[in-house]
Design a protein around this motif. Sequence first.
Motif, PDB file in Angstrom:
ATOM      1  N   LYS A   1      51.282   1.271  23.613  1.00  0.00           N
ATOM      2  CA  LYS A   1      50.578   1.924  22.510  1.00  0.00           C
ATOM      3  C   LYS A   1      50.887   3.402  22.528  1.00  0.00           C
ATOM      4  O   LYS A   1      50.956   4.003  23.602  1.00  0.00           O
ATOM      5  CB  LYS A   1      49.070   1.747  22.669  1.00  0.00           C
ATOM      6  CG  LYS A   1      48.614   0.340  22.434  1.00  0.00           C
ATOM      7  CD  LYS A   1      47.100   0.250  22.466  1.00  0.00           C
ATOM      8  CE  LYS A   1      46.685  -1.175  22.117  1.00  0.00           C
ATOM      9  NZ  LYS A   1      45.256  -1.326  21.932  1.00  0.00           N
TER      10      LYS A   1
ATOM     11  N   GLY B   1      51.012  -0.278  10.489  1.00  0.00           N
ATOM     12  CA  GLY B   1      51.182   0.174  11.873  1.00  0.00           C
ATOM     13  C   GLY B   1      50.211  -0.478  12.846  1.00  0.00           C
ATOM     14  O   GLY B   1      50.167  -0.147  14.016  1.00  0.00           O
ATOM     15  N   MET B   2      49.423  -1.408  12.344  1.00  0.00           N
ATOM     16  CA  MET B   2      48.346  -1.999  13.137  1.00  0.00           C
ATOM     17  C   MET B   2      48.854  -2.803  14.336  1.00  0.00           C
ATOM     18  O   MET B   2      48.348  -2.667  15.443  1.00  0.00           O
ATOM     19  CB  MET B   2      47.534  -2.911  12.214  1.00  0.00           C
ATOM     20  CG  MET B   2      46.421  -3.645  12.904  1.00  0.00           C
ATOM     21  SD  MET B   2      45.057  -2.533  13.182  1.00  0.00           S
ATOM     22  CE  MET B   2      43.875  -3.642  13.873  1.00  0.00           C
TER      23      MET B   2
ATOM     24  N   ASP C   1      47.563  -1.994   6.645  1.00  0.00           N
ATOM     25  CA  ASP C   1      47.762  -1.104   7.790  1.00  0.00           C
ATOM     26  C   ASP C   1      48.997  -1.563   8.572  1.00  0.00           C
ATOM     27  O   ASP C   1      48.888  -2.180   9.630  1.00  0.00           O
ATOM     28  CB  ASP C   1      46.509  -1.156   8.686  1.00  0.00           C
ATOM     29  CG  ASP C   1      46.534  -0.076   9.749  1.00  0.00           C
ATOM     30  OD1 ASP C   1      47.513   0.701   9.785  1.00  0.00           O
ATOM     31  OD2 ASP C   1      45.579  -0.014  10.547  1.00  0.00           O
TER      32      ASP C   1
ATOM     33  N   ASN D   1      47.044   5.155  20.142  1.00  0.00           N
ATOM     34  CA  ASN D   1      46.214   3.996  19.846  1.00  0.00           C
ATOM     35  C   ASN D   1      46.816   3.017  18.839  1.00  0.00           C
ATOM     36  O   ASN D   1      46.127   2.178  18.266  1.00  0.00           O
ATOM     37  CB  ASN D   1      44.823   4.440  19.383  1.00  0.00           C
ATOM     38  CG  ASN D   1      43.772   3.547  19.989  1.00  0.00           C
ATOM     39  OD1 ASN D   1      44.017   2.917  21.031  1.00  0.00           O
ATOM     40  ND2 ASN D   1      42.621   3.446  19.337  1.00  0.00           N
ATOM     41  N   ARG D   2      48.118   3.157  18.562  1.00  0.00           N
ATOM     42  CA  ARG D   2      48.808   2.198  17.701  1.00  0.00           C
ATOM     43  C   ARG D   2      49.707   1.341  18.583  1.00  0.00           C
ATOM     44  O   ARG D   2      50.440   1.868  19.412  1.00  0.00           O
ATOM     45  CB  ARG D   2      49.698   2.919  16.696  1.00  0.00           C
ATOM     46  CG  ARG D   2      48.935   3.602  15.574  1.00  0.00           C
ATOM     47  CD  ARG D   2      49.828   3.620  14.339  1.00  0.00           C
ATOM     48  NE  ARG D   2      49.174   3.999  13.108  1.00  0.00           N
ATOM     49  CZ  ARG D   2      48.248   3.283  12.471  1.00  0.00           C
ATOM     50  NH1 ARG D   2      47.815   2.158  12.983  1.00  0.00           N
ATOM     51  NH2 ARG D   2      47.754   3.701  11.330  1.00  0.00           N
ATOM     52  N   SER D   3      49.671   0.025  18.386  1.00  0.00           N
ATOM     53  CA  SER D   3      50.533  -0.855  19.166  1.00  0.00           C
ATOM     54  C   SER D   3      51.964  -0.752  18.654  1.00  0.00           C
ATOM     55  O   SER D   3      52.209  -0.941  17.464  1.00  0.00           O
ATOM     56  CB  SER D   3      50.079  -2.308  19.030  1.00  0.00           C
ATOM     57  OG  SER D   3      48.961  -2.519  19.844  1.00  0.00           O
TER      58      SER D   3
END
Length: 252
Positions: free
Chosen positions: A12, A223-224, A221, A15-17
């Motif tokens: 990550k 980029g989720m 989203d 906080n983005r996987s």
Amino acid sequence: MSFVSVSNVWKKYNNRSIIERVNVDILEGEFISIVGASGCGKSTFLRMLLAEETPSRGEIRIDGGAPAKEPNQERGVVFQKYSVFPHLSVRENLIAGEGFVTPFGKLFGAKRRVAVARADEMLERIGLNHVADQFPAALSGGMQQRLAIGQAMSARPRILLLDEPFGALDPGTRIQMHDFLMELRDETNMTVFMVTHDLQEGFKLGDRVLVFDKPRWDPHDPGMYGATITYDFDARDGGIPFQLKEETDVSE
Ligand SMILES: Nc1ncnc2c1ncn2[C@@H]1O[C@H](COP(=O)(O)OP(=O)(O)O)[C@@H](O)[C@H]1O
Ligand SMILES: [Mg+2]
């Protein structure tokens, strides 16, 4: 017995996987090609194999050892461009690749003689003995990449990481580099991970082709979720699987 073992690896950033749930086992001496869309985390995966980055979750073990905290001589790396030292001659680049560092930046006496002899052996092997005293800027793109690969191999790594190493070369030079890389590999039994934009190159050189892609997608989203290995093709016969024949590039 697997040599490189990747277990439930996630990465990550902010906080983005980027990468999620990657599980793969690699045998010693395997040549692994990695393909996937731009920005899906291929270089990030290589940086984790290099131990320049640590997984946010999960672990990568080499030969059963503890997960590495930083890059070491076991792992060599070559990028598309600029992995050689521009201020060092071709020979000095290879000496630097052996990992000898002194407070003065230079080696003296017996140690230097040993390092020079090894560098000259490598020069022979990569076909650059005639330009040993020149600087990288004087070399063609193909020669610079041969130098970069020679430099990475000077430390005798067990794993060689290549991030689109031939992406900037013309097609003829690329084919020569394929032959060169295959010869080196036959001589050393190195384990190789190579990211490429060129699916055909991936299948030609690789024993296996790993495809990175996002299996989950949130249209609100994008980029989720992160990418993972969605296919693991056996490419030992060098052929492209029938269903992929129409495509030459999975990146765009
Ligand atoms: N150090 C970093 N900090 C924040 N985001 C990063 C970092 N490195 C890579 N990323 C992001 O991770 C994603 C994957 O990048 P990368 O691994 O370079 O993809 P690829 O090599 O497949 O093109 C990109 O969205 C990139 O912006
Ligand atoms: Mg990349």
